[in-house]
Design a protein around this motif. Structure first.
Motif, PDB file in Angstrom:
ATOM      1  N   MET A  11      47.448  49.563  34.447  1.00  0.00           N
ATOM      2  CA  MET A  11      46.900  50.919  34.475  1.00  0.00           C
ATOM      3  C   MET A  11      45.951  51.189  33.317  1.00  0.00           C
ATOM      4  O   MET A  11      45.744  52.333  32.908  1.00  0.00           O
ATOM      5  N   SER A  12      45.357  50.138  32.778  1.00  0.00           N
ATOM      6  CA  SER A  12      44.386  50.272  31.694  1.00  0.00           C
ATOM      7  C   SER A  12      42.985  50.380  32.258  1.00  0.00           C
ATOM      8  O   SER A  12      42.749  50.199  33.460  1.00  0.00           O
ATOM      9  N   ALA A  13      42.013  50.641  31.382  1.00  0.00           N
ATOM     10  CA  ALA A  13      40.618  50.721  31.802  1.00  0.00           C
ATOM     11  C   ALA A  13      40.138  49.374  32.330  1.00  0.00           C
ATOM     12  O   ALA A  13      39.378  49.301  33.314  1.00  0.00           O
ATOM     13  N   SER A  14      40.565  48.289  31.716  1.00  0.00           N
ATOM     14  CA  SER A  14      40.149  46.957  32.170  1.00  0.00           C
ATOM     15  C   SER A  14      40.725  46.650  33.553  1.00  0.00           C
ATOM     16  O   SER A  14      40.056  46.046  34.402  1.00  0.00           O
ATOM     17  N   ALA A  15      41.960  47.072  33.799  1.00  0.00           N
ATOM     18  CA  ALA A  15      42.565  46.867  35.115  1.00  0.00           C
ATOM     19  C   ALA A  15      41.809  47.652  36.180  1.00  0.00           C
ATOM     20  O   ALA A  15      41.646  47.192  37.318  1.00  0.00           O
ATOM     21  N   GLU A  16      41.334  48.837  35.820  1.00  0.00           N
ATOM     22  CA  GLU A  16      40.585  49.666  36.765  1.00  0.00           C
ATOM     23  C   GLU A  16      39.256  49.005  37.135  1.00  0.00           C
ATOM     24  O   GLU A  16      38.826  49.048  38.290  1.00  0.00           O
ATOM     25  N   VAL A  17      38.595  48.382  36.166  1.00  0.00           N
ATOM     26  CA  VAL A  17      37.345  47.659  36.453  1.00  0.00           C
ATOM     27  C   VAL A  17      37.616  46.518  37.428  1.00  0.00           C
ATOM     28  O   VAL A  17      36.865  46.301  38.386  1.00  0.00           O
ATOM     29  N   ALA A  18      38.695  45.765  37.198  1.00  0.00           N
ATOM     30  CA  ALA A  18      39.048  44.661  38.096  1.00  0.00           C
ATOM     31  C   ALA A  18      39.391  45.176  39.482  1.00  0.00           C
ATOM     32  O   ALA A  18      39.032  44.561  40.495  1.00  0.00           O
ATOM     33  N   MET A  51      53.930  47.805  24.496  1.00  0.00           N
ATOM     34  CA  MET A  51      52.477  47.694  24.580  1.00  0.00           C
ATOM     35  C   MET A  51      51.992  47.623  26.013  1.00  0.00           C
ATOM     36  O   MET A  51      50.802  47.494  26.257  1.00  0.00           O
ATOM     37  N   ALA A  52      52.872  47.713  26.972  1.00  0.00           N
ATOM     38  CA  ALA A  52      52.527  47.364  28.351  1.00  0.00           C
ATOM     39  C   ALA A  52      51.514  48.281  28.998  1.00  0.00           C
ATOM     40  O   ALA A  52      50.749  47.855  29.823  1.00  0.00           O
TER      41      ALA A  52
END
Length: 274
Positions: A11-18, A51-52
Motif C-alpha cells: 500500500m505504498s506509493a511504489s506499490a501503486e505505481v506497479a 515497517m510493513a
C-alpha cells in the motif's frame, strides 16, 4: 481463462505505481488482477511489521477493506487477498491457484521493506517456480505501454522456462521494437551473436535480425546495460535469470541485482532453464 497478473502491495506509493503499470498490461490482454498483501503479524516478525506499511492499520480487517476498495476501482476484474504468512509460501499458494502470467511489485527509493522481503524470503520459491517477475521503479511515470524493449544477454546460450514462454501473447500484443544488448567488459573476440541467436530462438521478442544487436564494449555489465537502455530510450529492460543466479542471490550478488536497484525503467526478470 483470463490471464491473471499478481501485484504484491504494501500500500505504498511504489506499490501503486506497479499496480497502475501492471493493470495496463492486464487491460491489453483483457485479463484480471490479484492484489496480494502479506500481513506481517508483529508476533511473527516484529521489525518487519513495524515497517510493513506507510498506512497506519490496526487490524487485518482494515487492511482488507482498503485492498477490496482499491481492487474495485481498477478498470479490469480484480480481487484482493491478504495473507498472514511468510512471503514465499504466500506466493507459492497464489501461483498454484491463479497461475498468473507474472508477479509484479514496486521498487521504492531507496529499497523498501517489500524489496528486501522479496530478496530474502521469495527467492527459494522463485528458484523452484521459475516464474517471471516485473519490478517497476517508483520514479516511472510513463503512462504508455512499453514499445522499446532491451533484452540483456551474455555470451552463453539460454533457454527460457515454460512460465517465461507463456508471456508470448503479451509480447505479441505489445509489438515492441526489441534490441538485444551485449556488454563486453574487456577487449577480445565478440560472442554477442550467441545471445542474439538465443533470443531469436525463443520467438518471444518479435522479429529480430542482425541489426537488432547493440554491443557495449569495456564497461561493467550493469553500467553497459543501463547505458544502452538510455541510448535506445528503452521503456522496459528484460533480464535473464539463470538457475545459478537464483542460487547466488538474485537481489544481492548479480548483475540482475544491480539493474533492479538502479534501473529508472521497469525491469522484467525471465527465468531460464540454463
Amino acid at each position: 481463462m483470463q490471464p491473471t497478473f499478481v501485484v504484491l502491495t504494501d500500500m505504498s506509493a511504489s506499490a501503486e505505481v506497479a499496480l497502475t503499470y501492471t493493470t495496463r498490461l492486464a487491460q491489453l490482454l483483457h485479463g484480471r488482477m490479484v492484489l496480494l498483501h502479506v500481513y506481517l503479524d508483529p508476533m511473527l516478525a516484529p521489525e518487519a511489521a513495524a515497517m510493513a506499511s506507510p498506512i497506519t492499520v490496526t487490524s487485518r480487517k482494515e487492511t482488507m477493506a482498503y485492498m477490496v476498495q482499491r481492487a474495485e476501482e481498477l478498470p479490469v476484474p480484480a480481487e484482493a487477498e491478504i495473507v498472514l504468512d511468510m512471503l514465499s509460501p504466500a506466493l507459492a499458494d497464489v501461483v498454484k491457484r491463479h497461475k498468473p502470467v507474472l508477479l509484479a511489485f514496486g521498487r521504492e527509493e531507496p529499497f523498501n521493506l517489500l524489496d528486501r522481503l522479496m530478496g530474502n524470503w521469495a527467492l527459494p520459491f522463485l528458484q523452484q517456480a521459475q516464474h517471471p517477475l516485473l519490478v517497476v521503479p517508483e520514479v516511472w511515470k510513463d503512462t504508455s505501454l512499453p514499445q522499446r524493449v532491451v533484452v540483456a544477454t551474455d555470451d552463453k546460450a539460454f533457454w527460457l522456462s515454460a512460465p517465461s514462454l507463456a508471456l508470448t501473447e503479451l509480447m505479441a500484443s505489445l509489438k515492441p521494437t526489441t534490441t538485444v544488448v551485449h556488454v563486453a567488459e574487456a577487449a577480445g573476440p565478440s560472442r554477442a551473436d550467441v545471445g542474439l541467436a538465443s533470443a531469436m530462438r525463443t520467438g518471444l521478442f518479435g522479429h529480430l535480425t542482425d541489426n537488432s544487436l547493440y554491443e557495449v564494449c569495456e564497461e561493467a555489465p550493469a553500467d553497459g546495460i543501463l547505458h544502452a537502455a538510455s541510448e535506445l530510450k528503452a521503456q522496459l529492460i528484460v533480464m535473464l535469470a539463470r538457475p545459478h543466479t537464483f542460487l547466488g542471490g538474485l537481489f544481492h550478488h548479480s548483475v540482475t541485482a544491480d539493474i533492479l536497484r538502479r534501473s529508472p525503467v521497469p525491469v522484467l526478470v525471465l527465468p531460464t532453464t540454463a
